[in-house]
Structures are given as C-alpha cells and as structure tokens.
Design a protein around this motif. Sequence first.
Motif, PDB file in Angstrom:
ATOM      1  N   MET A   1     -17.539  16.384  41.002  1.00 10.04           N
ATOM      2  CA  MET A   1     -16.154  15.947  41.165  1.00 10.04           C
ATOM      3  C   MET A   1     -15.974  14.598  40.494  1.00 10.04           C
ATOM      4  N   ARG A   2     -15.121  14.545  39.472  1.00  9.09           N
ATOM      5  CA  ARG A   2     -14.935  13.326  38.700  1.00  9.09           C
ATOM      6  C   ARG A   2     -13.881  12.422  39.334  1.00  9.09           C
ATOM      7  N   PHE A   3     -14.062  11.126  39.095  1.00  9.61           N
ATOM      8  CA  PHE A   3     -13.090  10.144  39.570  1.00  9.61           C
ATOM      9  C   PHE A   3     -13.096   8.960  38.612  1.00  9.61           C
ATOM     10  N   GLU A   4     -12.044   8.175  38.656  1.00  2.72           N
ATOM     11  CA  GLU A   4     -12.011   6.860  38.022  1.00  2.72           C
ATOM     12  C   GLU A   4     -11.514   5.866  39.050  1.00  2.72           C
ATOM     13  N   LYS A   5     -11.999   4.656  38.955  1.00  3.75           N
ATOM     14  CA  LYS A   5     -11.523   3.582  39.816  1.00  3.75           C
ATOM     15  C   LYS A   5     -10.789   2.569  38.948  1.00  3.75           C
ATOM     16  N   TRP A   6      -9.553   2.254  39.346  1.00  5.40           N
ATOM     17  CA  TRP A   6      -8.712   1.330  38.604  1.00  5.40           C
ATOM     18  C   TRP A   6      -8.318   0.165  39.504  1.00  5.40           C
ATOM     19  N   THR A   7      -7.935  -0.950  38.872  1.00  2.00           N
ATOM     20  CA  THR A   7      -7.440  -2.092  39.623  1.00  2.00           C
ATOM     21  C   THR A   7      -6.183  -2.633  38.963  1.00  2.00           C
ATOM     22  N   ALA A   8      -5.312  -3.193  39.781  1.00  2.00           N
ATOM     23  CA  ALA A   8      -4.128  -3.907  39.317  1.00  2.00           C
ATOM     24  C   ALA A   8      -4.000  -5.153  40.177  1.00  2.00           C
ATOM     25  N   LEU A   9      -4.315  -6.298  39.603  1.00  2.00           N
ATOM     26  CA  LEU A   9      -4.303  -7.573  40.322  1.00  2.00           C
ATOM     27  C   LEU A   9      -5.180  -7.537  41.562  1.00  2.00           C
ATOM     28  N   GLY A  10      -6.296  -6.819  41.490  1.00  2.00           N
ATOM     29  CA  GLY A  10      -7.220  -6.739  42.612  1.00  2.00           C
ATOM     30  C   GLY A  10      -6.915  -5.646  43.597  1.00  2.00           C
ATOM     31  N   ASN A  11      -5.820  -4.917  43.397  1.00  2.00           N
ATOM     32  CA  ASN A  11      -5.452  -3.787  44.252  1.00  2.00           C
ATOM     33  C   ASN A  11      -6.075  -2.536  43.631  1.00  2.00           C
ATOM     34  N   ASP A  12      -7.187  -2.051  44.196  1.00  2.00           N
ATOM     35  CA  ASP A  12      -7.970  -1.014  43.536  1.00  2.00           C
ATOM     36  C   ASP A  12      -7.790   0.354  44.190  1.00  2.00           C
ATOM     37  N   TYR A  13      -7.701   1.370  43.325  1.00  2.00           N
ATOM     38  CA  TYR A  13      -7.531   2.753  43.770  1.00  2.00           C
ATOM     39  C   TYR A  13      -8.536   3.668  43.075  1.00  2.00           C
ATOM     40  N   VAL A  14      -8.982   4.682  43.795  1.00  2.00           N
ATOM     41  CA  VAL A  14      -9.727   5.785  43.200  1.00  2.00           C
ATOM     42  C   VAL A  14      -8.710   6.827  42.745  1.00  2.00           C
ATOM     43  N   ILE A  15      -8.822   7.257  41.489  1.00  2.00           N
ATOM     44  CA  ILE A  15      -7.905   8.258  40.938  1.00  2.00           C
ATOM     45  C   ILE A  15      -8.648   9.571  40.767  1.00  2.00           C
ATOM     46  N   VAL A  16      -8.062  10.655  41.309  1.00  2.00           N
ATOM     47  CA  VAL A  16      -8.625  11.997  41.143  1.00  2.00           C
ATOM     48  C   VAL A  16      -7.518  12.948  40.722  1.00  2.00           C
ATOM     49  N   GLU A  17      -7.910  14.000  40.017  1.00  2.00           N
ATOM     50  CA  GLU A  17      -6.966  15.034  39.615  1.00  2.00           C
ATOM     51  C   GLU A  17      -7.118  16.234  40.539  1.00  2.00           C
ATOM     52  N   SER A  18      -6.002  16.778  40.968  1.00  2.00           N
ATOM     53  CA  SER A  18      -6.042  17.861  41.955  1.00  2.00           C
ATOM     54  C   SER A  18      -6.815  19.068  41.448  1.00  2.00           C
ATOM     55  N   GLU A  19      -6.742  19.326  40.139  1.00  2.00           N
ATOM     56  CA  GLU A  19      -7.434  20.492  39.587  1.00  2.00           C
ATOM     57  C   GLU A  19      -8.947  20.376  39.706  1.00  2.00           C
ATOM     58  N   GLY A  20      -9.447  19.153  39.857  1.00  2.00           N
ATOM     59  CA  GLY A  20     -10.884  18.963  39.948  1.00  2.00           C
ATOM     60  C   GLY A  20     -11.417  18.866  41.361  1.00  2.00           C
ATOM     61  N   LEU A  21     -10.531  19.021  42.365  1.00  2.00           N
ATOM     62  CA  LEU A  21     -10.964  18.914  43.755  1.00  2.00           C
ATOM     63  C   LEU A  21     -11.469  20.258  44.278  1.00  2.00           C
ATOM     64  N   PRO A  22     -12.592  20.262  44.962  1.00  2.00           N
ATOM     65  CA  PRO A  22     -13.093  21.511  45.549  1.00  2.00           C
ATOM     66  C   PRO A  22     -12.499  21.806  46.921  1.00  2.00           C
ATOM     67  N   TRP A  23     -11.659  20.902  47.424  1.00  2.00           N
ATOM     68  CA  TRP A  23     -11.055  21.053  48.743  1.00  2.00           C
ATOM     69  C   TRP A  23      -9.771  20.245  48.786  1.00  2.00           C
ATOM     70  N   LYS A  24      -8.990  20.433  49.846  1.00  2.00           N
ATOM     71  CA  LYS A  24      -7.755  19.682  50.026  1.00  2.00           C
ATOM     72  C   LYS A  24      -8.082  18.230  50.370  1.00  2.00           C
ATOM     73  N   LEU A  25      -7.305  17.313  49.826  1.00  2.00           N
ATOM     74  CA  LEU A  25      -7.512  15.895  50.118  1.00  2.00           C
ATOM     75  C   LEU A  25      -6.831  15.558  51.450  1.00  2.00           C
ATOM     76  N   THR A  26      -7.623  15.431  52.496  1.00  2.00           N
ATOM     77  CA  THR A  26      -7.109  15.157  53.836  1.00  2.00           C
ATOM     78  C   THR A  26      -7.313  13.686  54.195  1.00  2.00           C
ATOM     79  N   GLY A  27      -6.689  13.267  55.304  1.00  2.00           N
ATOM     80  CA  GLY A  27      -6.834  11.902  55.770  1.00  2.00           C
ATOM     81  C   GLY A  27      -8.275  11.480  55.996  1.00  2.00           C
ATOM     82  N   PRO A  28      -9.080  12.263  56.731  1.00  2.00           N
ATOM     83  CA  PRO A  28     -10.487  11.882  56.934  1.00  2.00           C
ATOM     84  C   PRO A  28     -11.273  11.777  55.613  1.00  2.00           C
ATOM     85  N   ARG A  29     -10.962  12.634  54.648  1.00  2.00           N
ATOM     86  CA  ARG A  29     -11.653  12.554  53.360  1.00  2.00           C
ATOM     87  C   ARG A  29     -11.262  11.298  52.596  1.00  2.00           C
TER      88      ARG A  29
END
Length: 281
Positions: A1-29
């Motif tokens: 499962m591929r991901f990229e991590k980006w930042t904007a002024l220190g506010n960092d997010y993991v970016i994933v594409e739905s087509e590459g997910l093997p499961w639904k992205l839930t709150g606990p995940r």
Amino acid sequence: MRFEKWTALGNDYVIVESEGLPWKLTGPRVQRICDPHFGVGADGVLLLSRSETPEFVADLRIFNPDGSEAELSGNGAREAILYLRRHGWTEEDVFSISTAAGPITPTITSERTCTVEMGRASTASNDFPEGEPDGRGILAAAGREWEFQHVSIGNPQCAIVVGEELDSLDLAAIGPEIEGHRAFPNRTNVSFLRLDGSRVRARIFERGVGETLSSGTGASGAAVTAFLRGAASPLTVELDGGELGVEISDQLDIRLTGWAEAICSGELAPELVAALSELGQ
C-alpha cells in the motif's frame, strides 16, 4: 500500500489513493496511521478518489488524527492539489476538486505553491445555531470569559482576539473546553489572535488535533475576523509554522495562498498493513 507524506507550514498529512487501499479507511485505521509510535505519524490523512463528476479532477476526504472527518483543510487541500498535479491527475494550472465542504478551485503558481479559492465565509451557520447573524458572542471557559467571532469557512472557526497575552496562553488547557463548548454542537476550531493592521499573528487549536503549527482554514477565519474589524485585504497571517496570504472580498470570498511539499513516500510495511486489516474485523 503506497503513501506519500506532505507538509504545509508544518501541518503534515499522509496522502493515499482510494484505488490502492485494500480496505475501507475507517476512524480506527486513521488513528493508527497517524500514530507517531505505531504508524506513520501525521496530523491527518488525505484520501483521494477519482471523481464521477467530470468537472472535478478528484474527490478529497480529510481525516483528523482522532479518526474524525473534517469538512475542509486549507493546508491539506494545497497538499492534495499539488500531489494531483505531480502525479498526473491533471496538467491544468486551474481546476476544481470536490470536498465535504463543497468545490474548491486552485491556481497552481509553482511546483510548491498555489492559490485556492476557498469559497465564501459566513458569520452565521448551523455550527453556531444560537448565534447572532454577526457571529459575535461571549463564552465562559478555563475560568474566564472570552469574546469571540464565529466564522464558517467550510468548517467552524472560533476566533478570539487576545492581544499581547497571545504568546503566554496555555492552549492545551484552554482549547479543549472551547472546542467542545455547548455553543458549538459539532465542536469548533479555535484561533487566538493579535492584530496589527493587515497583519495577524495567530495560534491555532484545531478540532480533533490540538494546538497545531498551522491551519489554512484557521488562518482564513483569523483573517476574516481582522477584516470585519477594519483590516484591509490582502492580509498576512503569521502562524507558528510560517505565513499564509489571505485575500477577502466584500462578500467574504476567500483566496488562500501558501506552499506545500512532499517529505517522504513509500510502501506501508506488511506488519502495519496487517494490523490495519485487523482493525476492520
């Protein structure tokens, strides 16, 4: 499962594409991915999907590290926008994406900068149901009263002008009580401000996150508050992570300008993918 991590002024997010997910992205995940000790570590997760509507390049969903879903994030949106361009989802400099808060339209100005049409802010919304039309109010929290300005910019903002005491405030003690105040049934983001003409210094306590280095929507709410008190547009909002430019029309249409960049990419380790799979059972 591929991901990229980006930042904007220190506010960092993991970016994933739905087509590459093997499961639904839930709150606990989301919580596990954002965990700095047992996951990737981030201020949230951005989920990008191909849009079924031709006018949108992509659909964007934004998740806070506590697993809740946010309507909009100015920093997250810029990261997603520049990711889309870098990965060939579009070759255009101007395009639109869909968010839970509605469409947003960016203009890409370089490999790491863009201006985003954030939509029209409002001082009245369902997120402050008992508020007056001007959005002003007073609430009690942390042993004192606070005068505030409610601003809706795709998500709820509570802006509080505190002047010279800004740097000494203990946001970890003050923020949670205001975030969860009964006046805001969906909770609220909170910004504390010092105003100096068209320059605003802000500290942000973000809903579902806590104190953060920066927030694009928080900066927008802070700028609108200054604008409503007579500051001229464009405004510069200084955050702990850097500066953002905010242009505001007389109708409170918002244009937000800033940078974002990738900081790492790769595959999630099989052990983490397996742990995330188990969270869905």
